[in-house]
Design a protein around this motif. Structure first.
Motif, mmCIF file in Angstrom:
data_model
loop_
_atom_site.group_PDB
_atom_site.id
_atom_site.type_symbol
_atom_site.label_atom_id
_atom_site.label_comp_id
_atom_site.label_asym_id
_atom_site.label_seq_id
_atom_site.Cartn_x
_atom_site.Cartn_y
_atom_site.Cartn_z
ATOM 1 N N UNK A 79 -8.300 14.503 35.972
ATOM 2 C CA UNK A 79 -8.602 14.641 34.543
ATOM 3 C C UNK A 79 -8.002 15.886 33.905
ATOM 4 N N UNK A 80 -7.632 16.897 34.698
ATOM 5 C CA UNK A 80 -7.058 18.109 34.119
ATOM 6 C C UNK A 80 -5.547 18.008 33.952
ATOM 7 N N UNK A 81 -4.955 16.940 34.420
ATOM 8 C CA UNK A 81 -3.499 16.777 34.369
ATOM 9 C C UNK A 81 -3.024 16.729 32.915
ATOM 10 N N UNK A 82 -1.965 17.473 32.643
ATOM 11 C CA UNK A 82 -1.419 17.530 31.283
ATOM 12 C C UNK A 82 -0.012 16.935 31.199
ATOM 13 N N UNK A 83 0.422 16.248 32.241
ATOM 14 C CA UNK A 83 1.787 15.699 32.239
ATOM 15 C C UNK A 83 1.761 14.191 32.446
ATOM 16 N N UNK A 84 1.966 13.755 33.692
ATOM 17 C CA UNK A 84 2.061 12.323 33.965
ATOM 18 C C UNK A 84 0.798 11.568 33.588
ATOM 19 N N UNK A 85 -0.352 12.189 33.824
ATOM 20 C CA UNK A 85 -1.606 11.490 33.531
ATOM 21 C C UNK A 85 -1.768 11.245 32.034
ATOM 22 N N UNK A 86 -1.324 12.201 31.220
ATOM 23 C CA UNK A 86 -1.391 11.994 29.770
ATOM 24 C C UNK A 86 -0.457 10.871 29.338
ATOM 25 N N UNK A 87 0.718 10.805 29.972
ATOM 26 C CA UNK A 87 1.638 9.705 29.665
ATOM 27 C C UNK A 87 1.012 8.375 30.049
ATOM 28 N N UNK A 88 0.402 8.331 31.240
ATOM 29 C CA UNK A 88 -0.275 7.111 31.665
ATOM 30 C C UNK A 88 -1.438 6.767 30.768
ATOM 31 N N UNK A 89 -2.193 7.793 30.330
ATOM 32 C CA UNK A 89 -3.304 7.549 29.427
ATOM 33 C C UNK A 89 -2.854 6.973 28.102
ATOM 34 N N UNK A 90 -1.740 7.473 27.579
ATOM 35 C CA UNK A 90 -1.205 6.936 26.321
ATOM 36 C C UNK A 90 -0.801 5.476 26.485
ATOM 37 N N UNK A 124 -16.266 15.128 38.386
ATOM 38 C CA UNK A 124 -17.592 14.544 38.506
ATOM 39 C C UNK A 124 -17.918 13.667 37.304
ATOM 40 N N UNK A 125 -19.179 13.311 37.153
ATOM 41 C CA UNK A 125 -19.595 12.403 36.081
ATOM 42 C C UNK A 125 -19.271 12.980 34.704
ATOM 43 N N UNK A 126 -19.484 14.287 34.526
ATOM 44 C CA UNK A 126 -19.231 14.907 33.224
ATOM 45 C C UNK A 126 -17.749 14.860 32.882
ATOM 46 N N UNK A 127 -16.914 15.203 33.861
ATOM 47 C CA UNK A 127 -15.467 15.225 33.625
ATOM 48 C C UNK A 127 -14.925 13.822 33.361
ATOM 49 N N UNK A 128 -15.411 12.837 34.114
ATOM 50 C CA UNK A 128 -14.938 11.459 33.909
ATOM 51 C C UNK A 128 -15.339 10.946 32.534
ATOM 52 N N UNK A 129 -16.565 11.230 32.128
ATOM 53 C CA UNK A 129 -17.031 10.793 30.806
ATOM 54 C C UNK A 129 -16.227 11.464 29.695
ATOM 55 N N UNK A 130 -15.940 12.758 29.881
ATOM 56 C CA UNK A 130 -15.168 13.486 28.872
ATOM 57 C C UNK A 130 -13.745 12.939 28.786
ATOM 58 N N UNK A 131 -13.173 12.608 29.936
ATOM 59 C CA UNK A 131 -11.812 12.044 29.943
ATOM 60 C C UNK A 131 -11.800 10.685 29.248
ATOM 61 N N UNK A 132 -12.777 9.837 29.573
ATOM 62 C CA UNK A 132 -12.854 8.522 28.939
ATOM 63 C C UNK A 132 -12.993 8.647 27.429
ATOM 64 N N UNK A 133 -13.811 9.611 26.989
ATOM 65 C CA UNK A 133 -13.991 9.825 25.550
ATOM 66 C C UNK A 133 -12.696 10.327 24.908
ATOM 67 N N UNK A 134 -12.028 11.255 25.595
ATOM 68 C CA UNK A 134 -10.779 11.804 25.051
ATOM 69 C C UNK A 134 -9.706 10.729 24.947
ATOM 70 N N UNK A 135 -9.687 9.808 25.904
ATOM 71 C CA UNK A 135 -8.688 8.740 25.903
ATOM 72 C C UNK A 135 -9.110 7.546 25.039
ATOM 73 N N UNK A 136 -10.338 7.626 24.481
ATOM 74 C CA UNK A 136 -10.891 6.522 23.681
ATOM 75 C C UNK A 136 -10.963 5.229 24.495
ATOM 76 N N UNK A 137 -11.376 5.374 25.740
ATOM 77 C CA UNK A 137 -11.482 4.211 26.627
ATOM 78 C C UNK A 137 -12.747 3.417 26.286
ATOM 79 N N UNK A 138 -12.567 2.158 25.969
ATOM 80 C CA UNK A 138 -13.670 1.232 25.711
ATOM 81 C C UNK A 138 -14.043 0.608 27.049
ATOM 82 N N UNK A 139 -15.268 0.855 27.518
ATOM 83 C CA UNK A 139 -15.664 0.421 28.860
ATOM 84 C C UNK A 139 -15.642 -1.092 29.035
ATOM 85 N N UNK A 140 -15.564 -1.831 27.937
ATOM 86 C CA UNK A 140 -15.430 -3.289 28.061
ATOM 87 C C UNK A 140 -14.046 -3.668 28.564
ATOM 88 N N UNK A 141 -13.091 -2.738 28.417
ATOM 89 C CA UNK A 141 -11.713 -3.010 28.813
ATOM 90 C C UNK A 141 -11.183 -2.005 29.839
#
Length: 212
Positions: A79-90, A124-141
């Protein structure tokens, strides 16, 4: 003269045979190419390693992926990745938008997105939730999970042949790709990040019940 010619012929044949073996019949010239070809030829079942993440109730990865209905596009992150992971998240954001715009699937399966952290000690749970929120991940998808135990994380990375190397300061070097898993929970294809439409189309093809 004849002996020299025969020796050259033998050496050439040995070189040809060795190259053919190492490149899978001259179809793959890199380690990554060989990895993708091997997965396409012999799908890899997801190991039954425990997973945890917001909105995820499945006890392990195999149960999460092998529901007999949905195809899944998988990426590996920290979740702290600022390179490839951000590209993948986009890319996953764009895929999610495309999936949300599709009509309801009815009786056929659908495509889901799954981000898996390979850094359970820090994610952990906090970091994963924060990442999902930052990426606007809809848990249905789109779900974001971790494999809580480092040994199980290594088992998963090894099974899916994902290379992760610590680079210092808590960061990692890793290969990034879009991994398509079929309705039986098997890794069946690996695509470059630049092949996002191809990966999504292939996953939709599988979700409709087609064979890999």
């Amino acid at each position: 003269m004849l002996r020299t010619a025969l020796l050259c012929a033998v050496l050439l044949w040995a070189a040809y045979a060795g190259a053919a073996r190492l490149t899978h019949g001259f179809q793959a010239w890199t380690a990554e190419g060989a990895r993708r070809l091997e997965v396409a030829r012999s799908p890899v079942p997801a190991p039954a390693v425990p997973v945890q993440g917001p909105g995820v109730a499945a006890p392990d990865l195999r149960a999460l992926l092998a529901n007999g209905r949905d195809a899944t596009v998988v990426e590996f992150i920290y979740t702290r990745c600022e390179t490839l992971c951000l590209a993948g998240g986009a890319i996953f954001q764009q895929m999610q938008e495309a999936l949300q715009a599709r009509p309801p699937s009815g009786e056929s399966g659908r495509v889901r997105l799954l981000s898996i952290s390979f850094d359970p000690a820090r994610d952990g749970a906090i970091e994963l939730s924060a990442y999902a929120k930052r990426m606007r991940a809809d848990s249905r998808w789109w779900n974001v999970v971790r494999v809580p135990q480092a040994a199980d994380t290594e088992r998963l990375l090894d099974a899916f042949r994902v290379v992760v190397v610590p680079s210092g300061g808590g960061d990692f070097e890793h290969n990034a790709a879009l991994l398509v898993v079929d309705r039986d929970g098997r890794l069946v294809r690996i695509f470059d990040l630049a092949q996002q439409q191809l990966a999504l189309d292939y996953a939709l093809h599988l979700a409709e019940g087609a064979a890999p």
